[in-house]
Motif scaffolding. Structure first.
Motif, PDB file in Angstrom:
ATOM      1  N   PRO A  96       0.833  -1.208   0.000  1.00  9.64           N
ATOM      2  CA  PRO A  96       0.000   0.000   0.000  1.00  9.64           C
ATOM      3  C   PRO A  96       0.865   1.254   0.000  1.00  9.64           C
ATOM      4  O   PRO A  96       1.955   1.271   0.573  1.00  9.64           O
ATOM      5  CB  PRO A  96      -0.802  -0.122   1.303  1.00  9.64           C
ATOM      6  N   ARG A  97       0.368   2.301  -0.662  1.00  9.53           N
ATOM      7  CA  ARG A  97       1.070   3.584  -0.705  1.00  9.53           C
ATOM      8  C   ARG A  97       0.389   4.584   0.218  1.00  9.53           C
ATOM      9  O   ARG A  97      -0.780   4.432   0.583  1.00  9.53           O
ATOM     10  CB  ARG A  97       1.085   4.142  -2.129  1.00  9.53           C
ATOM     11  N   ALA A  98       1.115   5.627   0.558  1.00  9.95           N
ATOM     12  CA  ALA A  98       0.578   6.648   1.449  1.00  9.95           C
ATOM     13  C   ALA A  98      -0.627   7.356   0.840  1.00  9.95           C
ATOM     14  O   ALA A  98      -1.496   7.862   1.559  1.00  9.95           O
ATOM     15  CB  ALA A  98       1.672   7.658   1.794  1.00  9.95           C
ATOM     16  N   ASP A  99      -0.686   7.406  -0.521  1.00 13.11           N
ATOM     17  CA  ASP A  99      -1.802   8.106  -1.176  1.00 13.11           C
ATOM     18  C   ASP A  99      -3.055   7.242  -1.291  1.00 13.11           C
ATOM     19  O   ASP A  99      -4.037   7.647  -1.903  1.00 13.11           O
ATOM     20  CB  ASP A  99      -1.379   8.595  -2.561  1.00 13.11           C
ATOM     21  N   GLY A 100      -3.011   6.043  -0.710  1.00 12.04           N
ATOM     22  CA  GLY A 100      -4.166   5.152  -0.769  1.00 12.04           C
ATOM     23  C   GLY A 100      -4.120   4.143  -1.899  1.00 12.04           C
ATOM     24  O   GLY A 100      -4.929   3.213  -1.927  1.00 12.04           O
ATOM     25  N   GLY A 101      -3.188   4.309  -2.825  1.00 12.49           N
ATOM     26  CA  GLY A 101      -3.046   3.343  -3.917  1.00 12.49           C
ATOM     27  C   GLY A 101      -2.185   2.160  -3.505  1.00 12.49           C
ATOM     28  O   GLY A 101      -1.790   2.015  -2.345  1.00 12.49           O
ATOM     29  N   THR A 102      -1.882   1.333  -4.479  1.00 15.38           N
ATOM     30  CA  THR A 102      -1.090   0.129  -4.231  1.00 15.38           C
ATOM     31  C   THR A 102       0.029   0.033  -5.259  1.00 15.38           C
ATOM     32  O   THR A 102      -0.220   0.149  -6.467  1.00 15.38           O
ATOM     33  CB  THR A 102      -1.951  -1.145  -4.323  1.00 15.38           C
ATOM     34  N   THR A 103       1.248  -0.130  -4.789  1.00 16.91           N
ATOM     35  CA  THR A 103       2.377  -0.401  -5.684  1.00 16.91           C
ATOM     36  C   THR A 103       2.385  -1.889  -5.994  1.00 16.91           C
ATOM     37  O   THR A 103       2.356  -2.723  -5.087  1.00 16.91           O
ATOM     38  CB  THR A 103       3.706   0.001  -5.027  1.00 16.91           C
ATOM     39  N   ARG A 104       2.430  -2.206  -7.281  1.00 19.07           N
ATOM     40  CA  ARG A 104       2.434  -3.612  -7.697  1.00 19.07           C
ATOM     41  C   ARG A 104       3.719  -3.946  -8.443  1.00 19.07           C
ATOM     42  O   ARG A 104       4.053  -3.294  -9.429  1.00 19.07           O
ATOM     43  CB  ARG A 104       1.230  -3.910  -8.596  1.00 19.07           C
ATOM     44  N   ILE A 105       4.427  -4.947  -7.960  1.00 19.22           N
ATOM     45  CA  ILE A 105       5.566  -5.511  -8.673  1.00 19.22           C
ATOM     46  C   ILE A 105       5.058  -6.762  -9.352  1.00 19.22           C
ATOM     47  O   ILE A 105       4.575  -7.692  -8.685  1.00 19.22           O
ATOM     48  CB  ILE A 105       6.730  -5.862  -7.729  1.00 19.22           C
ATOM     49  N   VAL A 106       5.134  -6.794 -10.682  1.00 17.25           N
ATOM     50  CA  VAL A 106       4.509  -7.899 -11.409  1.00 17.25           C
ATOM     51  C   VAL A 106       5.415  -8.374 -12.544  1.00 17.25           C
ATOM     52  O   VAL A 106       6.334  -7.675 -12.972  1.00 17.25           O
ATOM     53  CB  VAL A 106       3.146  -7.472 -12.011  1.00 17.25           C
ATOM     54  N   GLU A 107       5.132  -9.561 -13.005  1.00 17.33           N
ATOM     55  CA  GLU A 107       5.721 -10.046 -14.259  1.00 17.33           C
ATOM     56  C   GLU A 107       4.795  -9.638 -15.391  1.00 17.33           C
ATOM     57  O   GLU A 107       3.584  -9.900 -15.341  1.00 17.33           O
ATOM     58  CB  GLU A 107       5.879 -11.560 -14.231  1.00 17.33           C
TER      59      GLU A 107
END
Length: 283
Positions: A96-107
């Motif tokens: 989760p990010r501070a701005d309410g979004g989500t960082t996704r590490i993906v293939e």
């Protein structure tokens, strides 16, 4: 009595003892217009390369963004997250990010493990995002053919994109497509200066070239292509493309984020309990 004589001076072959240091030149190639859908990018790069003094033996590093624009990899996306989802093959880690979004590490579809699947919202019109080229190796081959026809052969081409790295802050450019360049300088089986056998040493020279080129391209300079001189020994018509750098999943020791791996292990252990033990765990 035999007269002692001073020892003859030991002459050292200076060329062997102190080889000439390697020299590398990296420079940005000016003169490219703003690239749009349908532009003949290989011809535009070839003309600019000739004007910039590119010669046989040089390697060009081309930012993937202009390849994506020329190949119409621009999609309408009021919500960038949906574009990331569409390009995702496998989720590696989320935070989760501070701005309410989500960082996704993906293939992504190219097998690359990256933040946001390589989907880019910068340097493109509002309401649109750029996807990575469908086949960066094929794109590199087309550019290489045009440049060689213009300045002479051989040259190499690397398509670059920016990514973060495990264990390290910040980002750097890496090779996501290539043609005519050996991307791994495989030294396994050779010996170092002390005579020791090298067993695992294989520098990722393709990524190193991409990173060096980014120093003269920059992110906002309007110079999306750079030339590298001094590495003609890496040119190889039969070299595999950048897809060859993608580590097979079975060999990936970090195929999941730490939290995801812990959660999966917990679930596996929980499901392995007998029903009576599971009730105690739940308590």
């Amino acid at each position: 009595m035999t007269e002692s004589r001073p020892a003859e001076p030991h002459h050292v072959d200076a060329a062997r003892a102190a080889p000439e240091p390697a020299e590398l030149r990296v420079w940005g190639i000016p003169g490219l217009p703003e690239i749009g859908t349908g532009d003949h990018l290989p011809r535009l790069i070839a003309d600019a390369a000739r004007s910039a003094g590119v010669e046989p033996g040089d390697i060009l590093a081309v930012t993937s963004k202009i390849v994506s624009k020329a190949e119409n990899r621009i999609v309408r996306a009021d919500d960038r997250e949906q574009a990331i989802t569409d390009e995702t093959v496998r989720v590696v880690a989320t935070r989760p990010r501070a701005d309410g979004g989500t960082t996704r590490i993906v293939e992504n579809r190219l097998g690359l493990v990256m933040a946001a699947a390589g989907v880019d919202a910068s340097n493109t019109a509002d309401g649109t995002v750029l996807l990575l080229p469908l086949d960066p190796d094929a794109s590199a081959a087309a550019i290489r053919a045009a440049v060689e026809a213009c300045v002479g052969a051989p040259v190499g081409v690397i398509i670059t994109d920016t990514a973060g790295r495990a264990w390290r802050e910040g980002q750097t450019d890496m090779a996501i497509g290539s043609s005519g360049v050996r991307l791994l300088d495989d030294l396994r089986g050779s010996r170092d200066a002390a005579g020791k056998l090298l067993e695992v040493t294989a520098p990722a020279v393709g990524d190193e070239i991409a990173a060096a080129a980014d120093l003269v391209k920059g992110k906002a300079s309007g110079i999306p292509v750079a030339a590298v001189r001094g590495l003609a020994g890496l040119l190889d018509d039969d070299a595999p493309g950048a897809r060859s750098l993608v580590r097979p999943l079975d060999d990936d020791m970090f195929a999941q984020g730490s939290k995801e791996a812990w959660d999966e292990g917990y679930r596996a252990g929980f499901s392995a309990h007998a029903p009576e033990d599971r009730d105690r765990v739940e308590e």
